[in-house]
Design an enzyme around this catalytic site. Sequence first.
Site, mmCIF file in Angstrom:
data_model
loop_
_atom_site.group_PDB
_atom_site.id
_atom_site.type_symbol
_atom_site.label_atom_id
_atom_site.label_comp_id
_atom_site.label_asym_id
_atom_site.label_seq_id
_atom_site.Cartn_x
_atom_site.Cartn_y
_atom_site.Cartn_z
ATOM 1 C CG ASP A 34 -80.021 51.526 73.520
ATOM 2 O OD1 ASP A 34 -79.955 51.407 72.393
ATOM 3 O OD2 ASP A 34 -79.366 50.644 74.216
ATOM 4 N N GLY A 120 -80.175 59.778 82.412
ATOM 5 C CA GLY A 120 -81.405 59.024 82.572
ATOM 6 C C GLY A 120 -81.331 57.754 83.792
#
Length: 278
Positions: A34, A120
């Site tokens: 992100d 993640g």
Amino acid sequence: MVTVRAVHGDITQQRVDAIVNAANRAMRGGGGVDGAIHRAGGPAILDDCIARFPHGLQTGDAGWTTAGSLTAQWVVHTVGPNHAAGERDRALLESCYRRALEVADELGARSVAFPLISAGIYAWPLNDAIDAAVTTIARTPTRVDEVRLVSFSPDTHRRVQAQTLRLFPPATAPDSVGRLFEADPTPWGLRGDTYLWLVLRAEFATTPRPGDARELEAMIRAVADAIVGHSLAHADDALYVVEFDPGHGMSAGSVLPSWWNDRGIPFLIDRFHEARAT
């Protein structure tokens, strides 16, 4: 039909129509993939997130923004479930891939790069995250021509590649070594042997067949030994290869050297002689 391949690299550098972002519900940027996408694309992505998603986005859903300075035209944002926080319904993870492809279809994107969603900081178990990605993409009708599953870590890439080849094996060229792997031997060995077979098929997909069987055997053994990290000719017990283990139970990831020595490689040599005779 969509083509799916595993790619080792930086998702922000992929030259595709749309890059998928593993976002959070707030849709205001974050860490990991992100953060990398927002940094590479610049403030235009955040500005578009604020305009399009004033109340964020729900887990399992997807939506799009500009890609800003990225080479892609769009970023498709999707919010994966946070396994570490107790969101463990795999249907939500599968929805991320399905909804992202639906949004890509709405945009007219023909090539899409995905990260491994929720694997993640959200701590989804890696093998299951890979399986969810590959099987969901395989089941989802789409007008997208090319999907890339992009991994920054080489170890993760090898795992993704093995599972991708399970459902999306590449085409083999005529008269290639890879074409010898088109017919499946019977009986099979352990589950890891089927994965090694597929990986070898892909490795040799465009490699011209050599002039004789001894050279063929040497080629296959050299590549197979490099993949499993051990000489198949000098091993007795089953060898565990972590990237061949999708978490499907007993013998998952196990390669049986005796099967390759007694069945697999002789089968390929027989196929070689048959191909030369026709």
